[in-house]
Enzyme design. Structure first.
Site, mmCIF file in Angstrom:
data_model
loop_
_atom_site.group_PDB
_atom_site.id
_atom_site.type_symbol
_atom_site.label_atom_id
_atom_site.label_comp_id
_atom_site.label_asym_id
_atom_site.label_seq_id
_atom_site.Cartn_x
_atom_site.Cartn_y
_atom_site.Cartn_z
ATOM 1 N N LYS A 168 -39.242 52.390 -21.771
ATOM 2 C CA LYS A 168 -38.333 52.760 -20.830
ATOM 3 C C LYS A 168 -37.566 53.879 -21.370
ATOM 4 O O LYS A 168 -37.420 54.890 -20.559
ATOM 5 C CB LYS A 168 -37.575 51.384 -20.349
ATOM 6 C CG LYS A 168 -37.056 51.572 -19.177
ATOM 7 C CD LYS A 168 -36.288 50.171 -18.736
ATOM 8 C CE LYS A 168 -37.201 49.095 -18.471
ATOM 9 N NZ LYS A 168 -36.472 47.564 -18.536
ATOM 10 N N ARG A 228 -30.332 47.548 -19.710
ATOM 11 C CA ARG A 228 -31.864 47.124 -19.462
ATOM 12 C C ARG A 228 -32.654 46.895 -20.822
ATOM 13 O O ARG A 228 -32.301 47.853 -21.569
ATOM 14 C CB ARG A 228 -32.228 48.454 -18.455
ATOM 15 C CG ARG A 228 -31.541 48.833 -17.585
ATOM 16 C CD ARG A 228 -31.980 50.005 -16.850
ATOM 17 N NE ARG A 228 -33.517 49.781 -16.104
ATOM 18 C CZ ARG A 228 -34.216 50.947 -15.988
ATOM 19 N NH1 ARG A 228 -33.665 52.088 -15.642
ATOM 20 N NH2 ARG A 228 -35.246 50.474 -15.338
ATOM 21 N N GLY A 257 -41.144 41.562 -16.818
ATOM 22 C CA GLY A 257 -40.318 40.411 -16.665
ATOM 23 C C GLY A 257 -40.054 39.723 -17.786
ATOM 24 O O GLY A 257 -39.495 38.534 -17.375
ATOM 25 N N MET A 299 -38.209 40.059 -20.715
ATOM 26 C CA MET A 299 -36.952 40.085 -21.065
ATOM 27 C C MET A 299 -35.973 40.299 -19.749
ATOM 28 O O MET A 299 -36.065 40.467 -18.875
ATOM 29 C CB MET A 299 -36.881 41.307 -22.386
ATOM 30 C CG MET A 299 -37.540 40.750 -23.342
ATOM 31 S SD MET A 299 -37.312 42.201 -24.561
ATOM 32 C CE MET A 299 -38.226 43.647 -23.807
ATOM 33 N N ARG A 311 -43.970 54.584 -16.360
ATOM 34 C CA ARG A 311 -44.756 54.456 -17.519
ATOM 35 C C ARG A 311 -46.189 54.380 -17.096
ATOM 36 O O ARG A 311 -46.480 54.373 -15.860
ATOM 37 C CB ARG A 311 -44.139 52.907 -17.866
ATOM 38 C CG ARG A 311 -44.486 51.815 -16.768
ATOM 39 C CD ARG A 311 -44.399 50.605 -17.252
ATOM 40 N NE ARG A 311 -44.138 49.655 -16.199
ATOM 41 C CZ ARG A 311 -43.229 48.511 -16.160
ATOM 42 N NH1 ARG A 311 -42.417 48.160 -17.099
ATOM 43 N NH2 ARG A 311 -43.464 47.852 -15.111
ATOM 44 N N HIS A 371 -44.750 39.334 -9.991
ATOM 45 C CA HIS A 371 -45.208 39.102 -11.028
ATOM 46 C C HIS A 371 -46.626 38.550 -11.354
ATOM 47 O O HIS A 371 -47.501 38.876 -12.064
ATOM 48 C CB HIS A 371 -44.202 37.925 -11.574
ATOM 49 C CG HIS A 371 -44.554 37.440 -12.951
ATOM 50 N ND1 HIS A 371 -45.224 36.429 -13.130
ATOM 51 C CD2 HIS A 371 -44.240 38.015 -14.228
ATOM 52 C CE1 HIS A 371 -45.666 36.063 -14.530
ATOM 53 N NE2 HIS A 371 -44.815 37.135 -15.393
ATOM 54 N N ARG A 403 -82.404 37.628 -40.619
ATOM 55 C CA ARG A 403 -82.056 37.061 -41.658
ATOM 56 C C ARG A 403 -82.840 35.709 -41.779
ATOM 57 O O ARG A 403 -83.364 35.115 -41.097
ATOM 58 C CB ARG A 403 -80.835 36.602 -41.314
ATOM 59 C CG ARG A 403 -80.008 35.224 -42.400
ATOM 60 C CD ARG A 403 -78.680 35.075 -42.033
ATOM 61 N NE ARG A 403 -78.761 33.970 -40.896
ATOM 62 C CZ ARG A 403 -77.659 33.747 -40.233
ATOM 63 N NH1 ARG A 403 -76.189 33.963 -40.745
ATOM 64 N NH2 ARG A 403 -77.649 32.730 -39.277
ATOM 65 N N SER A 437 -74.784 43.473 -45.210
ATOM 66 C CA SER A 437 -74.198 43.213 -43.909
ATOM 67 C C SER A 437 -73.182 42.265 -44.307
ATOM 68 O O SER A 437 -73.289 41.193 -44.715
ATOM 69 C CB SER A 437 -75.355 42.807 -42.864
ATOM 70 O OG SER A 437 -74.479 42.183 -41.665
ATOM 71 N N GLY A 495 -71.084 39.229 -43.476
ATOM 72 C CA GLY A 495 -71.016 38.157 -42.652
ATOM 73 C C GLY A 495 -69.526 37.641 -42.787
ATOM 74 O O GLY A 495 -69.183 36.698 -43.333
ATOM 75 N N THR A 496 -68.657 38.234 -41.899
ATOM 76 C CA THR A 496 -67.330 38.174 -42.038
ATOM 77 C C THR A 496 -66.812 36.857 -41.485
ATOM 78 O O THR A 496 -65.781 36.039 -41.645
ATOM 79 C CB THR A 496 -66.373 39.087 -41.132
ATOM 80 O OG1 THR A 496 -66.936 39.355 -40.096
ATOM 81 C CG2 THR A 496 -66.452 40.489 -41.923
ATOM 82 N N CYS A 513 -71.707 41.958 -39.317
ATOM 83 C CA CYS A 513 -72.438 41.231 -38.369
ATOM 84 C C CYS A 513 -71.511 39.909 -37.828
ATOM 85 O O CYS A 513 -72.144 39.245 -37.198
ATOM 86 C CB CYS A 513 -74.055 40.889 -38.639
ATOM 87 S SG CYS A 513 -73.876 39.817 -40.127
ATOM 88 N N TYR A 527 -72.352 50.629 -39.603
ATOM 89 C CA TYR A 527 -72.284 50.204 -38.166
ATOM 90 C C TYR A 527 -71.458 48.835 -37.936
ATOM 91 O O TYR A 527 -71.281 48.340 -38.997
ATOM 92 C CB TYR A 527 -73.788 49.869 -37.938
ATOM 93 C CG TYR A 527 -74.502 48.966 -38.515
ATOM 94 C CD1 TYR A 527 -74.449 47.438 -38.092
ATOM 95 C CD2 TYR A 527 -75.275 49.163 -39.944
ATOM 96 C CE1 TYR A 527 -74.973 46.577 -38.939
ATOM 97 C CE2 TYR A 527 -75.900 48.113 -40.394
ATOM 98 C CZ TYR A 527 -75.779 46.788 -39.900
ATOM 99 O OH TYR A 527 -76.333 45.889 -40.748
#
Ligand code: ADP
Ligand code: MG
Ligand code: MG
Length: 934
Positions: free
Chosen positions: A58, A128, A137, A139, A372, A490, A667, A821, A823-824, A888, A908
């Site tokens: 703002k 404000r 809305g 705050m 905004r 809202h 795999r 690769s 594997g997270t 992956c 990738y």
């Protein structure tokens, strides 16, 4: 921008994107040391649009508009670091900053030609809130500050308008009372309604000066009674208290919840803007309104918004009176309307994005109070970005940055089957605030919405009107339906932002929240009843209606021609541009040919993870798999595997073919074997049943053998047990069969003329020798197979990096692996030591206690798990510079995580088929925002 892509789900914070283009300027203007307050007024501001971090959205917008010579009431911004100081100093503002504020107030008084608290020429201000990211809305804001028993008379005599003066005073008392003194709003509303009733007034505007004086007196009583002190008369005291209340509102529960949902960090704080008041409530030549430069629901290029005559501040959004469409302003005040159109068109050009603005007209003079980037639906985001590019307002690169990747999901959401929909009568119609088809069971409170969804139900939240506290319930609902409120209420704003179908202002429904029911056209709908609505048309129906795939999915599935779908073409255009700007490749996690086809149609060029065991669950296959598992000797196991071989080969053939020659990573078997067997408890129950039946000897024996094997396979920690590469090492014949199936399918396609280079991936490797063992098996069988097939093809053997030890010794592992690769999912599980399947029990509390900001299984923990990934990449590439590396895990489809993978330089990302569009766009935004190695 870095922050932008690092956040999920926060659409349309486009000014952040604008800031990308001027990083140097932004840094140079990051604020002077020791300066905490920034002035704007008289056509010049200390700040500008690049200073959102410091001034909030703002504040930076007000500064930018001031610099552009637009009519903005003067004021000053207390910057966000002061909020941090306020909390650090335990709700206290240091004297030096107080002095700086006082100095700026003097400057403001000079610019305004009026003094705070003056009895004959009082300056009134608004106080404000305004953080870097807009939080509609959540705050608080206080208007008309500076009024007291004396200055209100000054305001009256100066304006010759007693009604206006006391209307302003009562508004101020109510806002100050509820926000600063924390007296429930209802206490004031009760008195207000009392006076209205006693005067027979229908609308607020029907009250005259005398009535409003009475309201003020009654409010004083409320304040005295509830706070124990009289209403504060000293304007400086009012100002400080209001400023602190805005800082406090940063930490109110709903603001915290909002930040949690939108991944906005807690530490950034809010700014406070103190601004000279202008008045939309002086009479019929005044008014206030809000609007958008384009339709934020559909993206259509049309002036959009609402206004109210003789009103102030939040009246338009609060739903106390029904506002008029903004285009009608042209008849009422043509000059102001024309000026508003000119200004907002300029703003849109300047910010290169749809603007959401607030204005007030005081005695036919227009003032801008806010601008905004407008929050918008996913659909609108794509339409607006492609339109702005067509209008040459933005370049394709800028257009790509205008769409929040996550919001693309909204375009894939289903719609109703129109034939079904038409059969059901319309119960009522409301304002179409956010498009989409919603069908669900009615609930009347946000808490119920959450509870019911946790029980697996799908709900529609029905409210008279929503309030910011409802946010958690809106988040889980299929759709939101309210009886009151306009297109900028809202529910409408938040619904659009979340991409939730929403209908507001459905005046035909009468909501009885306490009685958990609503009435509509003579019918009563109770909690739990099914309703459906179409957020694009505004129609509500009292039935469950089947939905059908979105237009984009219809094109993907081949049910609709691309040429017949405008939105598909735009979607495709944006993603086509994204492909030009991204560095990383996009692959899909797809296990079966049909999934691979969808992924390809969505733009995946390769498969990053084909989980072979998912093929085992295919029709009629489980018994064969069980035979393999139940075998207690190699010969029997090989027999079962021989049966599986042709099935797997067919699947691989289909997957390769669907990818049309793009790389496919397959795999080898990964999960613990017991996952393919029935549950121990279920078997025991069945055995008892068979024993009681008595005459089923053969079946009984079978079940008992099965139970014995299940018990034998039982593990205390299956996720850390006999799975992944460990299976292949103990049962090499499984790896042999899978290799043969892969190579045979690939040979066949190569013979058919499609060049396939299969990538065989060994899971869960923590030690290079594990990989070496399996690689030997693969190489041997591949050689045999190719010889038998009479053709030589290229293939790669690599590994998943998902055990921390594998990453920490990646240089050794890379000696054997031709690709990695990450594997997270498992890597996160094993790095944190959090069981993926049990984390739900404590994650929420971790987040509440701020131990963790985000779910590390959804967005990668860059500091910990990310460091392991980085180490793996660096060590791996040191040993083998051309090592191909991807990811992956689930994180491959998460924009914030994709951003991180860009930085560490992965080749990738691989995501589930329906997240491919998100991943394409996120990868482009990441490439435009950061550099490899950052
Ligand atoms: P929010 O962020 O919740 O929109 P704002 O600070 O924008 O809160 O203010 C709420 C309302 O008060 C808006 O409609 C705004 O236009 C109005 N308002 C704020 N400051 C002033 C002012 N100085 N003069 C007139 N109206 C104001
Ligand atoms: Mg506002
Ligand atoms: Mg794994």
């Amino acid at each position: 921008m870095a922050k932008k892509a690092a956040r999920k789900n926060a659409p349309a914070a486009a000014a952040k994107k604008v800031a990308v283009k001027k990083p140097a300027a932004a840094k140079a203007r990051a604020g002077k040391a020791g300066k905490h307050v920034y002035f704007f007024g008289n056509g010049k501001a200390d700040g500008d649009r690049t200073m959102k971090d410091l001034l909030g959205g703002k504040g930076s917008g007000l500064a930018e508009m001031t610099n552009a010579g637009l009519p903005v009431p003067p004021g000053f911004t207390i910057s966000t670091p002061v909020c941090t100081i306020y909390y650090k100093e335990k709700a206290h503002i240091p004297a030096a900053i107080d002095t700086e504020i006082a100095d700026h107030l003097k400057k403001l008084e000079k610019a305004a030609g009026a003094q705070l608290g003056s009895t004959d020429n009082p300056l009134l201000v608004s106080v404000r809130s305004g953080a870097k990211f807009s939080m509609p809305g959540m705050m608080d804001t206080i208007l008309n500050l500076g009024l007291n028993d004396k200055s209100v008379e000054g305001l009256k005599s100066r304006t010759q308008n007693g009604r206006f003066a006391f209307d302003s005073y009562r508004r101020f008392m109510q806002m100050f009372g509820s926000v600063v003194l924390e007296i429930p709003k209802s206490a004031f509303e009760h008195e207000f309604d009392g006076v209205k009733a006693s005067r027979g007034a229908k609308l607020d505007t029907d009250l005259d000066e005398a009535a409003l004086r009475e309201v003020v007196e009654r409010y004083k009583g409320v304040v005295k009674k509830k706070s124990g002190k009289p209403f504060p008369q000293d304007p400086m005291e009012q100002l400080k208290a209001a400023r602190d209340a805005v800082f406090r509102s940063w930490m109110n529960p709903r603001a915290q919840e909002y930040r949690r949902i939108y991944d906005i960090p807690d530490h950034i704080g809010t700014a406070v803007n103190v601004q000279m008041m202008v008045f939309g409530n002086t009479g019929d030549r005044s008014g206030t309104g809000v609007g958008f430069t384009r339709n934020p629901a559909t993206g259509k290029k049309e002036f959009y918004g609402e206004f109210l005559i003789n009103a102030q501040g939040e009246d338009v959004v609060a739903g106390v009176r029904t506002p008029q469409p903004i285009t009608q302003l042209e008849q009422v005040m043509p000059a102001a309307y024309k000026q508003l159109r000119d200004i907002t068109t300029r703003l849109e050009k300047h910010y290169k994005d749809i603007q959401d603005f607030e204005f007030t007209i005081q005695d036919e003079k227009l003032y801008m109070l806010q601008t905004r980037s407008g929050k918008r639906t996913g659909h609108a985001a794509v339409v607006i970005a492609t339109d702005l590019a067509a209008e040459k307002l933005v370049t394709p690169k800028e257009a790509v940055l205008l769409v929040d990747p996550e919001s693309l999901n909204q375009l894939l959401a289903p719609g109703f089957d129109q034939n079904e929909w038409k059969k059901i009568p319309v119960a009522t119609k409301g304002l179409p605030a956010s498009p989409g088809a919603a069908s669900g069971q009615v609930v009347f409170s946000a808490d119920h919405a959450v509870e019911w969804t946790q029980q697996g139900k799908q709900v529609i939240l029905v409210r008279r009107e929503t309030v910011p506290d409802d946010i958690h319930g809106m988040f889980v609902s299929q759709g939101i339906l309210t009886a009151t409120g306009g297109m900028t209420s809202h529910a409408a704003v938040v619904g659009r932002q979340m991409g939730k179908p929403s209908i507001v202002g459905a005046g035909g429904i009468e909501v009885d929240e306490a009685g958990k029911q609503f009435h509509v056209s003579g019918k009563t709908v109770r909690e739990g009843d099914w309703i459906s609505f179409d957020g694009l048309s505004g129609e509500v129906k009292l039935a469950r209606v089947a939905s059908k795939p979105s237009e984009i999915l219809q094109v993907i599935n081949g049910q609709l021609k691309a040429a017949d779908s405008d939105i598909y073409q735009r979607f495709d255009r944006i993603l086509g541009w994204a492909d030009k700007f991204r560095r990383m490749g996009i692959r899909a996690n797809a296990d079966l040919p049909d999934q691979a086809e969808i992924a390809y149609a969505f733009g995946a060029r390769g498969i990053g993870l084909c989980r072979t065991e998912h093929m085992f669950f295919g029709e009629g296959r489980i018994p064969v798999v069980q035979k393999m598992i139940l075998a207690d000797n190699e010969a029997d196991r090989r027999k079962a595997l021989d049966e599986l071989l042709p099935l797997q080969r067919e699947d691989f053939y289909g997957v390769f073919k669907a990818m049309k020659g793009s790389p496919v990573t397959i795999r080898t078997i990964d999960p613990p074997l017991h996952e393919f067997l029935p549950k121990r408890e279920e078997l025991m129950v069945e055995i008892v049943r068979l024993e009681m039946a008595g005459n089923k000897k053969k079946e009984l024996d079978e079940k008992r053998t099965l139970l014995a094997r299940v018990e034998q396979l039982h593990e205390f920690n299956p996720m850390l047990g006999h799975r992944g590469v460990r299976l292949g090492i103990t049962y090499p014949e499984i790896t042999e069969m899978q290799t043969r199936a892969i190579i045979e399918a690939a040979c066949r396609l190569n013979k058919e003329g499609l060049k396939i280079v299969p990538e065989i991936m060994i899971p869960l490797v923590g030690h290079v020798k594990e990989l070496k063992d399996q690689k030997a098996v693969v190489d041997r069988v591949a050689a045999e197979t190719m010889q038998a097939q009479g053709i030589k093809i290229k293939y790669l053997v690599g590994t998943m990096i998902e055990v921390p030890r594998g990453a920490m010794t990646a240089d050794q592992v890379a000696e054997e692996a031709q690709f990695f690769s990450f594997g997270t999912n498992d890597l996160t599980q094993l790095t944190f030591g959090f069981s993926r399947d049990d984390v739900g029990k404590f994650l929420r509390i971790y987040q509440e206690k701020k131990i963790l900001d985000k779910d590390p299984f959804a967005t990668i923990d860059t500091e910990g798990v990310g460091a392991v990934v980085r180490t793996g990449v660096n060590l791996g590439r040191k040993a083998r510079p051309d090592l191909k590396i991807g990811v992956c895990g689930e994180h491959g489809g998460d924009p914030a995580s994709i951003h991180f993978f860009e930085k560490v330089g992965l080749d990738y990302v691989s995501a589930s088929p329906y997240r491919i569009p998100v991943a394409r766009l996120a990868a482009a935004q990441a490439a435009l925002a950061v550099k490899v190695g950052d």
